[in-house]
Write a protein that holds these residues in place. Structure first.
Motif: not given
Length: 108
Positions: A35-63
């Motif tokens: 998963i290649t995300l910029s630091s600002s994308q990861v920061h938004r993912l951590v600090s905010g509440t996403p309205e949409r989240l793809s399964l290819p990102v959700l599965a690694p987070l769970c792992d």
């Protein structure tokens, strides 16, 4: 009966419980899993509440966090009061519609 569904994004809580206190700690774990995300994308993912989240990102987070999607996304639901249908009339308050009696007094 209509229901209101809400959810709470718990990524920051789960990261903190595992000693991952910054975005910089999470980023290499995501990269290891492709998963290649910029630091600002990861920061938004951590600090905010996403309205949409793809399964290819959700599965690694769970792992990474050794959790399930249900651990990351806490959901709740509650019943809402029923709304009147269009054209349906509210109960009539007869006391409010009753006219008041007029008293006539002679002029004198």
């Amino acid at each position: 009966m209509p229901r209101q569904i809400s959810y709470r994004w718990r990524l920051r809580e789960l990261m903190a419980a595992r000693g991952m206190l910054t975005v910089a700690v999470l980023m290499p774990h995501l990269t290891e899993r492709g998963i290649t995300l910029s630091s600002s994308q990861v920061h938004r993912l951590v600090s905010g509440t996403p309205e949409r989240l793809s399964l290819p990102v959700l599965a690694p987070l769970c792992d990474i966090l050794d959790c399930t999607p249900a651990d990351l996304i806490a959901t709740s639901a509650q019943n809402l009061p029923a709304r009147r249908a269009a054209g349906e009339e509210a109960p009539i308050n007869l006391a409010a519609r009753r006219p008041t009696r007029v008293r006539l007094t002679p002029e004198g």
